[in-house]
Design a protein around this motif. Sequence first.
Motif, PDB file in Angstrom:
ATOM      1  N   ARG A   1       0.826  -1.207   0.000  1.00 35.98           N
ATOM      2  CA  ARG A   1       0.000   0.000   0.000  1.00 35.98           C
ATOM      3  C   ARG A   1       0.864   1.262   0.000  1.00 35.98           C
ATOM      4  O   ARG A   1       0.573   2.225  -0.726  1.00 35.98           O
ATOM      5  CB  ARG A   1      -0.934  -0.022   1.202  1.00 35.98           C
ATOM      6  N   SER A   2       1.923   1.271   0.825  1.00 38.35           N
ATOM      7  CA  SER A   2       2.806   2.445   0.850  1.00 38.35           C
ATOM      8  C   SER A   2       3.604   2.555  -0.444  1.00 38.35           C
ATOM      9  O   SER A   2       3.780   3.651  -1.002  1.00 38.35           O
ATOM     10  CB  SER A   2       3.754   2.363   2.048  1.00 38.35           C
TER      11      SER A   2
ATOM     12  N   ALA B   1       1.554   3.930  -3.413  1.00 36.07           N
ATOM     13  CA  ALA B   1       1.373   5.382  -3.330  1.00 36.07           C
ATOM     14  C   ALA B   1       2.637   6.107  -3.770  1.00 36.07           C
ATOM     15  O   ALA B   1       2.575   7.136  -4.464  1.00 36.07           O
ATOM     16  CB  ALA B   1       0.994   5.782  -1.910  1.00 36.07           C
TER      17      ALA B   1
ATOM     18  N   LEU C   1       1.868  13.203  -0.358  1.00 39.26           N
ATOM     19  CA  LEU C   1       1.188  11.899  -0.313  1.00 39.26           C
ATOM     20  C   LEU C   1      -0.131  11.993   0.444  1.00 39.26           C
ATOM     21  O   LEU C   1      -1.149  11.432   0.032  1.00 39.26           O
ATOM     22  CB  LEU C   1       2.089  10.860   0.347  1.00 39.26           C
ATOM     23  N   LYS C   2      -0.106  12.696   1.560  1.00 39.87           N
ATOM     24  CA  LYS C   2      -1.321  12.783   2.372  1.00 39.87           C
ATOM     25  C   LYS C   2      -2.413  13.594   1.679  1.00 39.87           C
ATOM     26  O   LYS C   2      -3.607  13.404   1.954  1.00 39.87           O
ATOM     27  CB  LYS C   2      -0.982  13.395   3.727  1.00 39.87           C
TER      28      LYS C   2
ATOM     29  N   ARG D   1      -3.008  13.492  -1.512  1.00 38.39           N
ATOM     30  CA  ARG D   1      -3.518  12.795  -2.692  1.00 38.39           C
ATOM     31  C   ARG D   1      -4.800  12.044  -2.340  1.00 38.39           C
ATOM     32  O   ARG D   1      -4.962  11.515  -1.240  1.00 38.39           O
ATOM     33  CB  ARG D   1      -2.482  11.804  -3.227  1.00 38.39           C
TER      34      ARG D   1
ATOM     35  N   ASN E   1      -5.957   7.367  -1.366  1.00 39.44           N
ATOM     36  CA  ASN E   1      -4.881   6.631  -0.698  1.00 39.44           C
ATOM     37  C   ASN E   1      -5.446   5.410   0.005  1.00 39.44           C
ATOM     38  O   ASN E   1      -6.518   5.470   0.634  1.00 39.44           O
ATOM     39  CB  ASN E   1      -4.175   7.525   0.330  1.00 39.44           C
ATOM     40  N   GLU E   2      -4.755   4.297  -0.118  1.00 39.14           N
ATOM     41  CA  GLU E   2      -5.220   3.057   0.489  1.00 39.14           C
ATOM     42  C   GLU E   2      -4.660   2.856   1.896  1.00 39.14           C
ATOM     43  O   GLU E   2      -4.895   1.830   2.506  1.00 39.14           O
ATOM     44  CB  GLU E   2      -4.820   1.873  -0.393  1.00 39.14           C
ATOM     45  N   THR E   3      -3.895   3.790   2.385  1.00 42.62           N
ATOM     46  CA  THR E   3      -3.321   3.684   3.719  1.00 42.62           C
ATOM     47  C   THR E   3      -3.333   5.049   4.374  1.00 42.62           C
ATOM     48  O   THR E   3      -3.193   6.084   3.701  1.00 42.62           O
ATOM     49  CB  THR E   3      -1.876   3.135   3.660  1.00 42.62           C
TER      50      THR E   3
ATOM     51  N   PHE F   1       2.288   6.297   5.979  1.00 41.62           N
ATOM     52  CA  PHE F   1       3.230   5.832   4.960  1.00 41.62           C
ATOM     53  C   PHE F   1       4.537   5.439   5.643  1.00 41.62           C
ATOM     54  O   PHE F   1       5.115   6.215   6.421  1.00 41.62           O
ATOM     55  CB  PHE F   1       3.477   6.932   3.923  1.00 41.62           C
TER      56      PHE F   1
END
Length: 939
Positions: free
Chosen positions: A64-65, A68, A317-318, A320, A323-325, A328
């Motif tokens: 997952r990480s 991303a 990343l946060k 976006r 996100n599946e998680t 990260f």
Amino acid sequence: MEVHLFTRHGSMVMVLFLFVFCFWIPVEVVGRTGATIGNATVSSSSPRVLKIGVLFTLNSVIGRSAKAGVLAAIDDVNANKSILRSTKLEIMLHDTNCSGFLGTVEALQLMENEVVAAIGPQSSGIAHVISHVANELHMPLLSFATDPALVSLQYPYFIRTTPDDYFQMYAIADLVDHYRWREVIAIFVDDDNGRNGISVLGDALAKKRAKISYKAAFPPGAPMSNISDLLNQVNLMESRVYVLHVNPDSGLSIFALAKKIGMMTSGYVWIATDWLPSVLDSMEQVNTDTLNILQGVVALRHHTPDTDLKKSFISNLKSRKNNETAGFNSYAFYAYDSVWLAARALDTFLNEGGNISFSSDPKLQDTNSSMLHFSALRVFDGGDKFLQTILKTNFTGVSGPVQFGMDKNLIHPAYDIMNIGGFGTRRIGYWSNYSGLSVIAPEILYLKPPNASASNQHLYSVIWPGETTVTPRGWVFPNNGKPLRIAVPNRVSYLEFVGKDKNPPGVKGYCIDVFEAAIKLLPYPVPTEYILYGHGDRNPSYDDLAYQVAQNNFDAVVGDITIVTNRTRIVDFTQPYMESGLVVVVPVKEIKSSPWSFLKPFTTKMWLVTGAFFLFVGAVVWILEHRHNEEFRGPPRKQIITVCWFSFSTMFFSHRENTVSALGRLVLLIWLWVVLIINSSYTASLTSILTVQQLSSQIEGIDSLISGTQPIGIQEGSFAKKYLTDELNIAPSRIVTLKNMEAYVDALERGPRNGGVVAIVDELPYIQLFMSNTNCKFRTVGQEFTKSGWGFAFQRDSPLAVDLSTAILQLSENGELQKIHDKWLLKRDCTAQLNVEDSNKLSLSSFWGLFLICGIACFLSLVVFFVRVFCQYTRFSPDPEQVDVEIQPRPPRRNLKSTSFKDLMEFVDTKEKEIKERLRNSKRRRSQSLDEQSSSSPS
């Protein structure tokens, strides 16, 4: 770190296997650029799209990480106008579903699409298989698989873009050594990653004199009941230091089981590899239940520098969507940098004139008859050049510097050392292969010279399981009811040291009391069971005893066992509790007083020189006093007697003659000082000679034994025989083994001529007891020619050896060790008496300095005296024209030389007082004569 999720049923795997391999047909890839010539596809100079494959288990902590990070990197690369310009990157994302078989199938399908590189797989098992295919198709694999075995030259196209587990295992070894633990238990998944990682850990611990005492492996997908049984099994073992190297998707459940069993309490140590921080970092906020389970755990996390680039990436990343998680972990950073690594390498590859072209593999064409259709796989023609370009690429990414060393590993591998306690995790230090453990960030240390010395290894305090800051000792006695098996030599001689006893615990002696006293000082109970070793008819071999411990037949040996080299190779010894060393023993006899004993204190040369100096000093004093002192004048016979009497009476300070001259008093003062020292030394030496026992043997030490040919006695079971024959090259035929003390006495008294021995070689503690029990009839000669000690022997790397060493030092410091010694061994002391007669004689070499001082004083005094006399004589002699009325005129000088010497002697013999009076009268007459001559001369 690899991930395995075991959720698919075997039937689904089999169906999918048949579907893929039976109906796998080559498919033309949509969007392929360039023209096809024969069997090769050649791209244009600036291809519009380049494909990169991605192989992850998407529904996993790492996947997952990583997903991303890859998606963010693709967007950033395609949006960046300074790289690849008109060429866009396209990813081919395949889910390996955490299955080795399916992952391999997905990888093969991916390679049909003429990708220039693949990011993944994260599974070491899949990486081993796919690396062979990558070698054939010349396609670089930028993988997260951390299996140390993948660095083999067998896999040239495998490029690891995360730190190798090799370094992580060495970090754990340094951590174990930092806290002075010697044994760990490894709990791991029995797959490629787990086995190879733990194998490296064993090698790393061995370099620190530690070891893995037990490898607790369980198969991938093992049910929790099996893991629970495994934990219960290791909980019965001695070691309490556990290294947990498992998969992040199932690792927390192992800690939950350990908590339930009671293995997360005080005294336990849990060290988790980087899987645990990967799990925690993937959570936006760690819940309280999880933290309660993990209290006191120490874990390693990939170190990534805290840079602005990293902070910006996390923020991006946060922000976006989809996100599946929630959080990260470090694999998002490595995935992002892996895409950029491929992009930068492709840009360089194209700028240097590289072409993107694929061709058919002739080896795969031979398999056209197979239904698997391997001919669909294409070879990347520029793969070798592209691989070298990747390895030369150097840039700074969100994870830190991205640069490869000679071993194709990322340079400067480093880890954060994390401690879980309270309401979160905290960093207690760092590890790097540059400087080891440190509380300073590695990127700061890289600017300084490397220093991995033991004194430079530092960490902040740790909160261990049980919420204690006291470092656990790392081991306990096993909870299996077995006490410590202690072998005790069943001796037949010198039972004061150790021997059999009718009362519990069945053994007694000095060694047993020392061991029991040391055990009581330990902060934990030690159940013991004493086992006598030997039949009781002869002393057992102590080398055999040490070997039995090394073979795990006993846990320890308690007794009078000497610490020697061949034993230290197989067992560990405690701190010596008694000093020891080999000595030589010979018989002694009483020496009766002789009528001439008074002559023994001095050697012959000393007597002669002393007597000569008495006469010499007497003569010097007589010369210096003769002109001043009436007691030193008179007839020649009287003067000779005076000189002799005065000389020898100074020995007793009873001379009646007084000295009046300054020079005479100076000489006498120095001589009396010399006589005082000689008298004192003579008295002390004579007293010693009249009371000492003397040797009845000519052996003076070990050198005399080596050069001789007579038999030598040793104790049965002692290491002395091996030492004498192997180290000193004494013939084995000369060695006589003696059973007990009575045999010692008999052999020494009979001597070598009557079937005995000339001397006995044994350890000092035995000999001291032997001499004491025989009323000092025997003596040691020479010095100890070996230096060693007695200690308790344990199995290699036993923590008890270290703890008991500390306890023995405490016994020595508080005086308890000496009390135990006095209880068993304090008897008559024979070491204070002298051994060799010649050692009591005083030679000239001890006094030549005194005689030299006295001689110089006498010589200087005589020089001063004769110079003074000569000056007076020259003044006293009249001129030839003058006539002295008081002194008769001299006869004609027929023999001037003899007459002058006679006159000189007569002058010397004249009293000083008379000489001075005549000189004054002569001066007065000369003055009157001059006055008369001046008055009678005409005016």
